[in-house]
Design an enzyme around this catalytic site. Sequence first.
Site, short mmCIF file in Angstrom:
data_model
loop_
_atom_site.label_atom_id
_atom_site.label_comp_id
_atom_site.label_asym_id
_atom_site.label_seq_id
_atom_site.Cartn_x
_atom_site.Cartn_y
_atom_site.Cartn_z
N CYS A 79 7.64 -126.46 15.78
CA CYS A 79 6.49 -125.92 15.26
C CYS A 79 6.09 -124.73 16.73
O CYS A 79 5.92 -125.07 17.74
CB CYS A 79 5.40 -126.50 15.15
N PHE A 80 6.10 -123.37 16.37
CA PHE A 80 6.06 -122.41 17.53
C PHE A 80 4.73 -122.17 17.88
O PHE A 80 4.59 -121.58 18.74
CB PHE A 80 6.53 -121.19 17.00
#
Length: 192
Positions: free
Chosen positions: A11-12
Amino acid sequence: MIETTTFALGCFWDPDARFGILDGVLITQVGYCGGTHPAKPTYHSIGDYTESIQIEFDSSRISFHELLSCFNQWHVPNTVKTRSQYAAAVFYHNHEQYQQICQLNIENVRIELLKEFHLAEERHQKYNFKRTMMETDIFGCKEDWESKDKQMITKLNGFLAGYGTFEQFQEWEKRKELTWKQQQYIKDKLKQ
């Protein structure tokens, strides 16, 4: 010298904060890389793309090798069950970066030349900062921050996620542009 690199670590949102707080990192932005369809990926239509973070950095203050070492410490190696959306990847921008990646010999990570970086939707940019604005009125509203420089927002996002140290915050020159309440809020975050 200003350089750019692109990593994917799941997940960024978290890597955006983690890398953004590093001394020498100027601006981070999140997006999608490494896919072929759809032509314009979005969070709800990501296809075979990977959530990624693009990092603009001053190589006289932090080297690509140092950023790559952080990536190597923080990523979760890919397995056969890893979805492309959350895969660990290094998207190199030039031959010099590729050579350094090969020298580090990172295992179970996708390594490929960056073809295109698709900027993620605005709601995903500086997620920790935006979440804080929803939880408390200490930082005001989004419009209050639109005229601030991107480097300031990048660092603020990292501090509000609890990354960095008290000393690093105290030495940060832009801290002086914050109100006393905002500074206290961040100091409390860094103590957790």
